[in-house]
Write a protein that holds these residues in place. Sequence first.
Motif, PDB file in Angstrom:
ATOM      1  N   GLY A   1      -3.818   3.269  -4.666  1.00 28.21           N
ATOM      2  CA  GLY A   1      -2.482   3.416  -4.117  1.00 28.21           C
ATOM      3  C   GLY A   1      -1.725   2.120  -3.932  1.00 28.21           C
ATOM      4  O   GLY A   1      -0.684   2.088  -3.282  1.00 28.21           O
ATOM      5  N   MET A   2      -2.197   1.043  -4.524  1.00 23.68           N
ATOM      6  CA  MET A   2      -1.515  -0.248  -4.416  1.00 23.68           C
ATOM      7  C   MET A   2      -0.381  -0.305  -5.439  1.00 23.68           C
ATOM      8  O   MET A   2      -0.509   0.185  -6.558  1.00 23.68           O
ATOM      9  N   VAL A   3       0.739  -0.921  -5.025  1.00 26.97           N
ATOM     10  CA  VAL A   3       1.882  -1.103  -5.906  1.00 26.97           C
ATOM     11  C   VAL A   3       2.264  -2.579  -5.857  1.00 26.97           C
ATOM     12  O   VAL A   3       2.402  -3.150  -4.778  1.00 26.97           O
ATOM     13  N   THR A   4       2.415  -3.206  -7.011  1.00 28.62           N
ATOM     14  CA  THR A   4       2.797  -4.609  -7.099  1.00 28.62           C
ATOM     15  C   THR A   4       4.251  -4.699  -7.539  1.00 28.62           C
ATOM     16  O   THR A   4       4.625  -4.136  -8.555  1.00 28.62           O
ATOM     17  N   ILE A   5       5.057  -5.409  -6.746  1.00 26.44           N
ATOM     18  CA  ILE A   5       6.470  -5.613  -7.037  1.00 26.44           C
ATOM     19  C   ILE A   5       6.639  -7.036  -7.541  1.00 26.44           C
ATOM     20  O   ILE A   5       6.080  -7.966  -6.963  1.00 26.44           O
TER      21      ILE A   5
ATOM     22  N   ILE B   1       0.868  -1.165   0.000  1.00 22.19           N
ATOM     23  CA  ILE B   1       0.000   0.000   0.000  1.00 22.19           C
ATOM     24  C   ILE B   1       0.911   1.222   0.000  1.00 22.19           C
ATOM     25  O   ILE B   1       1.461   1.583   1.027  1.00 22.19           O
ATOM     26  N   GLY B   2       1.121   1.825  -1.164  1.00 20.02           N
ATOM     27  CA  GLY B   2       1.954   3.009  -1.292  1.00 20.02           C
ATOM     28  C   GLY B   2       3.276   2.732  -1.966  1.00 20.02           C
ATOM     29  O   GLY B   2       3.794   1.610  -1.955  1.00 20.02           O
ATOM     30  N   MET B   3       3.842   3.787  -2.559  1.00 19.20           N
ATOM     31  CA  MET B   3       5.092   3.659  -3.298  1.00 19.20           C
ATOM     32  C   MET B   3       6.308   3.555  -2.375  1.00 19.20           C
ATOM     33  O   MET B   3       7.229   2.799  -2.660  1.00 19.20           O
ATOM     34  N   VAL B   4       6.335   4.303  -1.275  1.00 17.36           N
ATOM     35  CA  VAL B   4       7.500   4.262  -0.380  1.00 17.36           C
ATOM     36  C   VAL B   4       7.690   2.861   0.211  1.00 17.36           C
ATOM     37  O   VAL B   4       8.794   2.318   0.170  1.00 17.36           O
TER      38      VAL B   4
END
Length: 151
Positions: free
Chosen positions: A39-43, A10-13
Amino acid sequence: MEALGIIETIGMVPAVETADVCLKSANVRLIGYELSTGGMVTIKVTGDVGAVKASVDAAKSSPAARSKIFSTLVIPRPAKGIELMVNSKVDKTVSGSIRETTDLEEVNLTDKREKTTEKEVCNLCHDPKCPRRRSQPKNLCIHYKDTIKTT
């Protein structure tokens, strides 16, 4: 690709910190990341099965990112068809909406845009005379006043 690790934050940072922990904890390679709504980011990481599991576990146990990790997944030896989903790129189209493309589609995407004669219309009223386009504010729709209930 021997194994695939996917971590949603949840979030880029927290995503950057999680990717940093993954890469420092095991011999894995960062494929990329994807932004999604809310605001979700998947790595996405890849490597040996044991290395991917170790890096995802290290990310889950990282004190700063622990509360910001939404979900994790490790797929040992993923099927060949999954590569098209994993190696997708986000492409901003002419109208401003975001669309995901794969490497195979990227080559022909500009040709398709030039050949397309279909005009984008408002997705609320579907009236070609409406100046509103998808993902623009609703009040730009010429039929917006008709949908508001007056009391």
